[in-house]
Motif scaffolding. Sequence first.
Motif, PDB file in Angstrom:
ATOM      1  N   ILE A   1     -57.494 101.606  19.921  1.00  0.00           N
ATOM      2  CA  ILE A   1     -56.098 101.473  19.505  1.00  0.00           C
ATOM      3  C   ILE A   1     -55.993 100.838  18.123  1.00  0.00           C
ATOM      4  CG2 ILE A   1     -53.948 100.228  19.999  1.00  0.00           C
ATOM      5  CD1 ILE A   1     -54.467 100.743  22.969  1.00  0.00           C
ATOM      6  N   LEU A   2     -56.830  99.855  17.823  1.00  0.00           N
ATOM      7  CA  LEU A   2     -56.812  99.214  16.511  1.00  0.00           C
ATOM      8  C   LEU A   2     -57.570 100.070  15.505  1.00  0.00           C
ATOM      9  CD1 LEU A   2     -57.394  95.439  17.366  1.00  0.00           C
ATOM     10  CD2 LEU A   2     -55.256  96.574  16.752  1.00  0.00           C
ATOM     11  N   GLN A   3     -56.912 100.357  14.369  1.00  0.00           N
ATOM     12  CA  GLN A   3     -57.487 101.269  13.388  1.00  0.00           C
ATOM     13  C   GLN A   3     -57.438 100.666  11.985  1.00  0.00           C
ATOM     14  OE1 GLN A   3     -58.806 104.244  14.262  1.00  0.00           O
ATOM     15  NE2 GLN A   3     -58.220 104.021  16.414  1.00  0.00           N
TER      16      GLN A   3
ATOM     17  N   THR B   1     -51.366  94.259  12.417  1.00  0.00           N
ATOM     18  CA  THR B   1     -51.819  92.988  12.969  1.00  0.00           C
ATOM     19  C   THR B   1     -53.013  92.485  12.146  1.00  0.00           C
ATOM     20  OG1 THR B   1     -52.457  91.847  15.016  1.00  0.00           O
ATOM     21  CG2 THR B   1     -53.453  94.002  14.623  1.00  0.00           C
ATOM     22  N   GLU B   2     -53.472  91.312  12.482  1.00  0.00           N
ATOM     23  CA  GLU B   2     -54.602  90.710  11.767  1.00  0.00           C
ATOM     24  C   GLU B   2     -55.641  90.282  12.784  1.00  0.00           C
ATOM     25  OE1 GLU B   2     -54.514  86.684   9.658  1.00  0.00           O
ATOM     26  OE2 GLU B   2     -54.164  88.086   7.997  1.00  0.00           O
ATOM     27  N   VAL B   3     -56.884  90.613  12.517  1.00  0.00           N
ATOM     28  CA  VAL B   3     -57.970  90.206  13.409  1.00  0.00           C
ATOM     29  C   VAL B   3     -58.874  89.220  12.675  1.00  0.00           C
ATOM     30  CG1 VAL B   3     -57.918  92.364  14.718  1.00  0.00           C
ATOM     31  CG2 VAL B   3     -59.412  92.185  12.726  1.00  0.00           C
TER      32      VAL B   3
ATOM     33  N   ALA C   1     -59.096  90.293   8.725  1.00  0.00           N
ATOM     34  CA  ALA C   1     -58.943  91.675   8.272  1.00  0.00           C
ATOM     35  C   ALA C   1     -57.663  92.262   8.858  1.00  0.00           C
ATOM     36  CB  ALA C   1     -60.146  92.515   8.697  1.00  0.00           C
ATOM     37  N   ILE C   2     -57.031  93.137   8.097  1.00  0.00           N
ATOM     38  CA  ILE C   2     -55.826  93.823   8.557  1.00  0.00           C
ATOM     39  C   ILE C   2     -56.220  95.032   9.393  1.00  0.00           C
ATOM     40  CG2 ILE C   2     -53.756  95.100   7.858  1.00  0.00           C
ATOM     41  CD1 ILE C   2     -53.644  92.101   7.328  1.00  0.00           C
ATOM     42  N   ARG C   3     -55.571  95.188  10.534  1.00  0.00           N
ATOM     43  CA  ARG C   3     -55.729  96.380  11.353  1.00  0.00           C
ATOM     44  C   ARG C   3     -54.343  96.886  11.746  1.00  0.00           C
ATOM     45  NH1 ARG C   3     -59.901  96.061   9.405  1.00  0.00           N
ATOM     46  NH2 ARG C   3     -61.990  96.003  10.344  1.00  0.00           N
ATOM     47  N   TYR C   4     -54.288  98.150  12.163  1.00  0.00           N
ATOM     48  CA  TYR C   4     -53.027  98.776  12.557  1.00  0.00           C
ATOM     49  C   TYR C   4     -53.150  99.337  13.960  1.00  0.00           C
ATOM     50  CZ  TYR C   4     -52.121  98.676   7.522  1.00  0.00           C
ATOM     51  OH  TYR C   4     -51.945  98.273   6.223  1.00  0.00           O
ATOM     52  N   LEU C   5     -52.046  99.279  14.712  1.00  0.00           N
ATOM     53  CA  LEU C   5     -52.011  99.959  15.989  1.00  0.00           C
ATOM     54  C   LEU C   5     -51.869 101.449  15.713  1.00  0.00           C
ATOM     55  CD1 LEU C   5     -51.393  97.006  16.809  1.00  0.00           C
ATOM     56  CD2 LEU C   5     -49.871  97.929  18.580  1.00  0.00           C
ATOM     57  N   ARG C   6     -52.661 102.237  16.376  1.00  0.00           N
ATOM     58  CA  ARG C   6     -52.702 103.666  16.066  1.00  0.00           C
ATOM     59  C   ARG C   6     -51.352 104.342  16.303  1.00  0.00           C
ATOM     60  NH1 ARG C   6     -56.360 105.807  21.198  1.00  0.00           N
ATOM     61  NH2 ARG C   6     -54.864 105.240  22.825  1.00  0.00           N
TER      62      ARG C   6
ATOM     63  N   ARG D   1     -40.648 105.185  -1.621  1.00  0.00           N
ATOM     64  CA  ARG D   1     -39.502 105.081  -0.713  1.00  0.00           C
ATOM     65  C   ARG D   1     -39.412 103.733  -0.014  1.00  0.00           C
ATOM     66  NH1 ARG D   1     -36.814 109.437   1.445  1.00  0.00           N
ATOM     67  NH2 ARG D   1     -37.296 111.452   0.514  1.00  0.00           N
ATOM     68  N   TYR D   2     -40.559 103.288   0.503  1.00  0.00           N
ATOM     69  CA  TYR D   2     -40.545 102.130   1.400  1.00  0.00           C
ATOM     70  C   TYR D   2     -41.252 100.897   0.841  1.00  0.00           C
ATOM     71  CZ  TYR D   2     -39.361 105.915   4.631  1.00  0.00           C
ATOM     72  OH  TYR D   2     -38.779 107.013   5.237  1.00  0.00           O
ATOM     73  N   GLY D   3     -41.864 101.027  -0.319  1.00  0.00           N
ATOM     74  CA  GLY D   3     -42.528  99.887  -0.927  1.00  0.00           C
ATOM     75  C   GLY D   3     -43.801  99.479  -0.227  1.00  0.00           C
ATOM     76  N   GLU D   4     -44.446 100.397   0.475  1.00  0.00           N
ATOM     77  CA  GLU D   4     -45.709 100.079   1.143  1.00  0.00           C
ATOM     78  C   GLU D   4     -46.580 101.331   1.199  1.00  0.00           C
ATOM     79  OE1 GLU D   4     -45.338  99.108   5.273  1.00  0.00           O
ATOM     80  OE2 GLU D   4     -43.896 100.699   5.677  1.00  0.00           O
ATOM     81  N   ARG D   5     -47.853 101.117   1.419  1.00  0.00           N
ATOM     82  CA  ARG D   5     -48.786 102.220   1.600  1.00  0.00           C
ATOM     83  C   ARG D   5     -49.878 101.767   2.551  1.00  0.00           C
ATOM     84  NH1 ARG D   5     -49.527 104.135  -3.630  1.00  0.00           N
ATOM     85  NH2 ARG D   5     -51.127 105.570  -2.905  1.00  0.00           N
ATOM     86  N   TYR D   6     -50.492 102.708   3.231  1.00  0.00           N
ATOM     87  CA  TYR D   6     -51.581 102.403   4.157  1.00  0.00           C
ATOM     88  C   TYR D   6     -52.909 102.814   3.533  1.00  0.00           C
ATOM     89  CZ  TYR D   6     -47.724 102.138   7.494  1.00  0.00           C
ATOM     90  OH  TYR D   6     -46.557 101.820   8.139  1.00  0.00           O
ATOM     91  N   PRO D   7     -53.973 102.109   3.857  1.00  0.00           N
ATOM     92  CA  PRO D   7     -55.279 102.483   3.305  1.00  0.00           C
ATOM     93  C   PRO D   7     -55.748 103.820   3.874  1.00  0.00           C
ATOM     94  CG  PRO D   7     -55.520 100.790   4.986  1.00  0.00           C
ATOM     95  CD  PRO D   7     -54.051 100.932   4.741  1.00  0.00           C
TER      96      PRO D   7
END
Length: 350
Positions: free
Chosen positions: A49-51, A65-67, A75-80, A297-303
């Motif tokens: 689930i964490l990506q 979230t942060e692990v 490190a930063i992680r994202y819920l899928r 548009r949203y002021g953010e981007r994902y790696p």
Amino acid sequence: MAGIDQPSSWWTPERYADRRPYLAARRAITAATRAWFAEQGFAEVESGILQVSPGNETHLHALRTEVTGTDGERAIRYLRTSPEFACKKLLTAGEQKIFEFARVFRDRERGDLHLGEFTMLEWYRADATYDAVMADSVVITAGAAQATGIGRFSFRGRTADPFVEPELMTVAAAFERFAGIDLLATIADGGGDRARLAAAARGRVRISDDDTWSDIFSKVLVEHVEPNLGQGRLTILFEYPVPEAALARVKASDPRVAERFELYACGVELANGFGELTDPGEQRQRFRASMDEKQRRYGERYPLDEDFLDAVGEMPEASGVALGFDRLVMLASGAQQIDQVLWMPPSGEA
């Protein structure tokens, strides 16, 4: 204890009794779906689930979230938002036919047909064209109806018989039929001609100055096309224009469109499938363009998931589908709200 004018919590037996028939239907559909995949020789997988990256589509919003490691490193992680990246890595590893009932998470999503946390049924076939997974989608949808004995889907005044041959319609044909727009005339050099589509759509949808080609496309699709799909029978909408290809490969015989389809019933989108792109350079370019637009548009981007891009370059030809399982259960159980088919309401809602 709830006050006299306040509703009791969902778990009180009186309120939970209303949910039981839909949950019984959900169990039956889940069992029937798993049995069908087993008969077809699919392996059920369970991916993480964490990506590192939750996906790189402009309007897809993830929970972050942060692990912390044992060394204290954070490190930063994202819920899928989908198990897609993980499943494609498994195809590269050598799996041939896989499926997953995946719990996925999306921010900024809550509505009659949208949940922030929901179940996505995804499956993939190596060495198969997207016609094969189109057929899978129809069989699985009919299997859900058979499992509950519902006969016909009925939702908000629309009906669809999942047992008859589905309607097949290209996106271009749908735009011409329901909106009077020659969509392919607005495709040029592998992208969309915003000015031409805006001119064709003016008077049909409200267009803002900062709307992109994709924004206008989506407005026409939602307002004029989707309400007419899946009426009387299922509809497969296919050959999406290349600006909407996402992770699908471009059709070899017509570079204006991609091997992407969606399945509809009663105006409800149930599934989204691809003939999968296996060119990592092209995929990287698409991801970067999407993240540039997200930043604007949203002021953010994902790696980007570099491991995924490496795997795509080694992945066999394949096709895959993501199906909204809660939506399918809703239609096959006769529920009129997606909340009714959940074991418990969305977090924070009683």
